[in-house]
Design a protein around this motif. Structure first.
Motif, short mmCIF file in Angstrom:
data_model
loop_
_atom_site.label_atom_id
_atom_site.label_comp_id
_atom_site.label_asym_id
_atom_site.label_seq_id
_atom_site.Cartn_x
_atom_site.Cartn_y
_atom_site.Cartn_z
N ASP A 107 0.83 -1.20 0.00
CA ASP A 107 0.00 0.00 0.00
C ASP A 107 0.87 1.26 0.00
O ASP A 107 1.60 1.50 0.97
CB ASP A 107 -0.90 0.00 1.23
N PRO A 108 0.83 2.07 -1.07
CA PRO A 108 1.70 3.25 -1.14
C PRO A 108 1.41 4.26 -0.03
O PRO A 108 2.33 4.97 0.42
CB PRO A 108 1.42 3.82 -2.53
N ALA A 109 0.16 4.35 0.43
CA ALA A 109 -0.15 5.29 1.50
C ALA A 109 0.55 4.89 2.79
O ALA A 109 1.04 5.75 3.55
CB ALA A 109 -1.66 5.36 1.71
N THR A 110 0.61 3.60 3.05
CA THR A 110 1.29 3.11 4.26
C THR A 110 2.78 3.36 4.15
O THR A 110 3.42 3.80 5.12
CB THR A 110 1.02 1.61 4.46
N VAL A 111 3.35 3.08 2.97
CA VAL A 111 4.78 3.34 2.76
C VAL A 111 5.08 4.82 2.97
O VAL A 111 6.04 5.19 3.67
CB VAL A 111 5.22 2.90 1.35
N ARG A 112 4.25 5.68 2.40
CA ARG A 112 4.46 7.13 2.53
C ARG A 112 4.38 7.56 3.99
O ARG A 112 5.19 8.37 4.46
CB ARG A 112 3.42 7.88 1.69
N GLN A 113 3.42 7.03 4.72
CA GLN A 113 3.27 7.38 6.12
C GLN A 113 4.51 7.01 6.92
O GLN A 113 5.01 7.80 7.74
CB GLN A 113 2.04 6.69 6.72
N ILE A 114 5.03 5.81 6.67
CA ILE A 114 6.23 5.36 7.39
C ILE A 114 7.43 6.23 7.06
O ILE A 114 8.19 6.66 7.95
CB ILE A 114 6.51 3.88 7.07
N LEU A 115 7.61 6.53 5.78
CA LEU A 115 8.74 7.38 5.38
C LEU A 115 8.61 8.78 5.98
O LEU A 115 9.59 9.34 6.49
CB LEU A 115 8.82 7.46 3.86
N ASP A 116 7.39 9.34 5.94
CA ASP A 116 7.17 10.68 6.51
C ASP A 116 7.49 10.71 7.99
O ASP A 116 8.07 11.69 8.50
CB ASP A 116 5.72 11.11 6.29
N GLU A 117 7.12 9.65 8.69
CA GLU A 117 7.36 9.61 10.14
C GLU A 117 8.84 9.69 10.48
O GLU A 117 9.21 10.13 11.57
CB GLU A 117 6.75 8.33 10.72
N HIS A 118 9.68 9.27 9.53
CA HIS A 118 11.12 9.25 9.81
C HIS A 118 11.88 10.26 8.95
O HIS A 118 13.12 10.22 8.88
CB HIS A 118 11.66 7.84 9.60
N GLY A 119 11.15 11.17 8.34
CA GLY A 119 11.79 12.25 7.59
C GLY A 119 12.48 11.82 6.32
O GLY A 119 13.42 12.49 5.87
N LEU A 120 12.03 10.73 5.74
CA LEU A 120 12.63 10.23 4.51
C LEU A 120 11.74 10.55 3.30
O LEU A 120 10.52 10.53 3.40
CB LEU A 120 12.84 8.71 4.57
N VAL A 121 12.38 10.84 2.18
CA VAL A 121 11.69 11.14 0.94
C VAL A 121 11.82 9.95 -0.01
O VAL A 121 12.88 9.33 -0.08
CB VAL A 121 12.29 12.40 0.28
N CYS A 122 10.75 9.64 -0.73
CA CYS A 122 10.83 8.64 -1.80
C CYS A 122 11.22 9.37 -3.08
O CYS A 122 10.47 10.21 -3.58
CB CYS A 122 9.49 7.93 -1.98
N VAL A 123 12.40 9.04 -3.62
CA VAL A 123 12.86 9.72 -4.84
C VAL A 123 12.51 8.96 -6.11
O VAL A 123 12.49 9.53 -7.20
CB VAL A 123 14.39 9.97 -4.80
N ALA A 124 12.26 7.65 -5.99
CA ALA A 124 11.99 6.84 -7.17
C ALA A 124 11.47 5.48 -6.74
O ALA A 124 11.49 5.13 -5.55
CB ALA A 124 13.24 6.67 -8.02
N THR A 125 11.02 4.71 -7.72
CA THR A 125 10.58 3.33 -7.47
C THR A 125 11.06 2.46 -8.63
O THR A 125 11.56 2.96 -9.64
CB THR A 125 9.04 3.20 -7.39
#
Length: 263
Positions: free
Chosen positions: A47-65
């Motif tokens: 689930d991309p929303a879950t991945v985004r939430q986890i990354l946001d919680e730790h201050g990480l940005v998704c740059v690519a897939t």
């Protein structure tokens, strides 16, 4: 916002990203090491929303897939675009095309490139850039060792892929094929927004292996100079196989990349 200069390809940590808890723990450790971003690939959380939430919680940005399966780029582009909007990134790539040895012909590659180009066009319409990640088989002569005049898949890719496609050049695999990473970065100037960086080392038995940045034998001064000329925005560390704890390997790469002036 400019793309972060440094990122980790999560394929490196695929064994530590199988569940939501795994991914959260991994994100926490990467943030603590000082990484600003990741490439989302080979994680067990779909689930991309879950991945985004986890990354946001730790201050990480998704740059690519890496889009999975590759055919989704041309078969379900609306879903791919929606997922990337959720993740907050506009770069995706196919991890490579791997026909069997018997089917590795120019016709096979050109037919696949036609599908790939369809994906590039469809995703561009939806605000996502689609690219190709190389390994080393793209430099093998089509037709075998005796086919001296035959083209290589990489030649076909450069000649025939859609002009809006980008190339996710992987430094290790170019060198593994006997190529020069710096030369290929310059050749593809303007089409390499993000590259995969890992070093190539060799053991006493003359076996090549993947190593941390600065630990192997690649000429990083020339690679970095060429990457700068080519317009590379992000250096994404991917060490497919680690001979140490992968978090320790990534920490070494981060330290050495920063010593080279990145980050």
């Amino acid at each position: 916002m400019p793309m972060p200069k440094l990122a980790v390809q999560l394929y490196t940590l695929r064994d530590y990203c199988k569940t939501e808890d795994d991914l959260a723990s991994t994100a926490k450790r990467l943030a603590e090491q000082g990484w600003p971003a990741v490439q989302v690939s080979a994680v067990g959380v779909e689930d991309p929303a879950t991945v985004r939430q986890i990354l946001d919680e730790h201050g990480l940005v998704c740059v690519a897939t890496h889009v999975r399966p590759p055919s989704s780029a041309w078969e379900t582009p609306d879903q791919v675009a929606s997922d990337h909007k959720t993740l907050g990134c506009d770069l995706t790539a196919v991890g490579g095309f791997f026909p069997s040895a018997e089917d590795a012909t120019e016709a096979t590659w050109l037919a696949w490139i036609e599908q790939f180009n369809d994906g590039v066009a469809k995703l561009k319409e939806r605000g996502v850039r689609f690219g190709y990640h190389n390994h080393s088989h793209e430099w093998a002569k089509l037709g075998g060792k005796d086919a001296f005049e035959a083209k290589r898949p990489m030649d076909l890719l450069v000649e025939h892929v859609h002009p809006d496609a980008w190339f996710e050049i992987d430094t290790y695999w170019v060198a593994h094929a006997g190529g020069c990473p710096a030369a290929w970065l310059r050749k593809l100037k303007g089409r390499v927004p993000l590259i995969h960086v890992k070093d190539l080392a060799i053991d006493a038995g003359r076996t090549q292996y993947m190593a941390e940045i600065g630990v192997g034998n690649l000429d990083w001064n020339s690679v970095m100079a060429a990457a700068d000329e080519a317009g590379v925005e992000c250096y994404c560390v991917e060490q497919d196989t680690c001979y140490r704890d992968p978090f320790d390997s990534l920490e070494t790469s981060l330290k050495n990349l920063k010593a080279m002036g990145l980050g």
